[in-house]
Design a protein around this motif. Sequence first.
Motif, PDB file in Angstrom:
ATOM      1  N   ARG A 240      52.274  27.656  19.132  1.00 19.17           N
ATOM      2  CA  ARG A 240      53.928  28.065  18.968  1.00 19.17           C
ATOM      3  C   ARG A 240      54.255  27.745  20.455  1.00 19.17           C
ATOM      4  NH1 ARG A 240      55.227  33.195  20.924  1.00 19.17           N
ATOM      5  NH2 ARG A 240      57.391  33.725  20.465  1.00 19.17           N
ATOM      6  N   ASN A 241      53.556  27.857  21.481  1.00 20.73           N
ATOM      7  CA  ASN A 241      54.239  27.586  22.777  1.00 20.73           C
ATOM      8  C   ASN A 241      54.251  26.112  22.745  1.00 20.73           C
ATOM      9  OD1 ASN A 241      52.280  30.074  24.310  1.00 20.73           O
ATOM     10  ND2 ASN A 241      54.364  29.958  23.762  1.00 20.73           N
ATOM     11  N   LEU A 242      53.190  25.119  22.171  1.00 19.67           N
ATOM     12  CA  LEU A 242      53.372  23.752  22.226  1.00 19.67           C
ATOM     13  C   LEU A 242      54.580  23.212  21.900  1.00 19.67           C
ATOM     14  CD1 LEU A 242      50.127  22.576  21.625  1.00 19.67           C
ATOM     15  CD2 LEU A 242      50.893  22.231  23.703  1.00 19.67           C
ATOM     16  N   GLU A 243      55.091  24.201  20.772  1.00 25.13           N
ATOM     17  CA  GLU A 243      56.321  23.664  19.885  1.00 25.13           C
ATOM     18  C   GLU A 243      57.604  24.185  20.566  1.00 25.13           C
ATOM     19  OE1 GLU A 243      56.667  24.968  16.014  1.00 25.13           O
ATOM     20  OE2 GLU A 243      58.486  24.503  15.586  1.00 25.13           O
ATOM     21  N   LYS A 244      57.528  25.600  20.752  1.00 25.94           N
ATOM     22  CA  LYS A 244      58.981  25.928  21.488  1.00 25.94           C
ATOM     23  C   LYS A 244      58.910  25.990  22.755  1.00 25.94           C
ATOM     24  CE  LYS A 244      59.507  29.143  17.412  1.00 25.94           C
ATOM     25  NZ  LYS A 244      60.424  28.138  16.676  1.00 25.94           N
ATOM     26  N   GLY A 245      57.809  25.920  23.619  1.00 22.56           N
ATOM     27  CA  GLY A 245      57.943  25.828  25.086  1.00 22.56           C
ATOM     28  C   GLY A 245      57.925  27.394  25.323  1.00 22.56           C
ATOM     29  N   ILE A 246      58.261  27.551  26.708  1.00 20.66           N
ATOM     30  CA  ILE A 246      58.418  28.965  27.404  1.00 20.66           C
ATOM     31  C   ILE A 246      59.691  29.000  27.720  1.00 20.66           C
ATOM     32  CG2 ILE A 246      57.201  30.493  28.925  1.00 20.66           C
ATOM     33  CD1 ILE A 246      55.454  29.981  26.861  1.00 20.66           C
TER      34      ILE A 246
END
Length: 458
Positions: A55-61
């Motif tokens: 999820r973080n790879l896709e949406k970032g932080i």
Amino acid sequence: MTALDLHREHNTGSVQARELAARVKDSGVEYLYYQVVTLTGRVIAKVVPAKHLLRNLEKGIQFHRTAIADLQTTRDGVLLGGGAQAAEFTAMPDMDSFNVLPWDESVGSFFCRLYEPEHIPEIGGQTLATDARSLLIDTHRAFRDETGLQMKTGCEPEMSWLGEKLEVHVRPGASPAYHMGNLELMRPIYKRVMEYATAMGLDMIEGDYEDPGQLELNWMFDQCELTADRLMTYRMICRQVASEFGVQASFMPKPTTGSMGNGCHHNFSLWRGNHNVLAEPGRRDLHLTEIGQHALGGVLAHAPGSMMMMASTVNSYKRYWDAGLFAPNCVNWGMDNKTCTVRLSANGRLEYKIPDASVNPYLSHTLLLAAMRDGLRNKTDPGAPDNSNSIPATPDRSRMLPKTLGEAIHCFDQDEVIRSALPGEMAALYRDLKADEWARFCAVVTDWEKKMYMEYLP
Ligand SMILES: NC(=O)CC[C@H](N)C(=O)O
């Protein structure tokens, strides 16, 4: 497609993304730090359980920018992210920066690149104008496209280790440099630093003891953006090791009056494929090719203008006032001459001695690239090498480097090439931060002044 879309596509669709997910799963890492480097070189981060990696790879932080003064961006003079708009920015992890903390292998880390969030009109999805790490990556790519050359660098961070048990006796008039007993005193510390650094991908090559408490450890040179990331990692390692040993690790540029400062010399070379274009193959006498001379000419021409970033604190300038302690104070270069701003330290390698240990390496490398590109375009002549063997106490005015942060701000304002190497908003923010730092320092009454003037009677 925006820059953010491209980054997302790479983070989700590539083989590398699948391999990374498998690797993180197998590694036993339970938590991930998403690290962001600010304009003044601080590392800020969020921690997320590793099961959310995809999820973080896709949406970032998302980071709330109002809390981060040294990343603020404005539009038409209005703070982006302030007030009702409250726009967070998006930090996208760079997959190849994945690392595991050797002191707690349940924690992994990434360095990120920063983007404007998608919902902001016109600029949504663009690189955040104040993100120096992205700037270096983009500037190096543009430099490669224009010149066909890439820059490799190695940094030499000097630093101070402070603690009661680390104090050494220095015989009057003597230097503690290279002293075996002093190095031995540091043994537990340098071993731990090198152990962690090796585990985090730094190929450690050598180290030495210089002035009291001062240690320099080096790792192998590489692409400039990797060297910059590694310098940030190195500083984090030193902070960790200091806390393990109950001592203090400091990268302050000039921690003590009369002792050597903490420099962070940048050794650089330019490569076309596997060929270092600063040297002629097979030639042994110390020399610099024509292309190398032009690149050097650019670096020297823009040394005063880039000093606000290379020596970015009030304290940085104390390093240059102590003539004789190997920090330069005028615009010159020499063949294996340690007193100069740039030294040809070996065939194919130039050593730039202005940066200090607190430098933001993304900015310093970006400006080196900008200065070299200007030198290559204009075939700038670096002048004759300086053969004198001392740092002049009062250098020729026309060749002087700025001697205070205030002067450096002025030189930055005068240097169009350097100013335009940074996005306008980044240049303005950085200049504001530094002008504020300088003004606050100037308003402080120091102990030195009290000693000088309190008892003064005409
Ligand atoms: N080893 C050296 O050349 C010393 C460098 C010096 N400490 C500096 O401030 O740059």
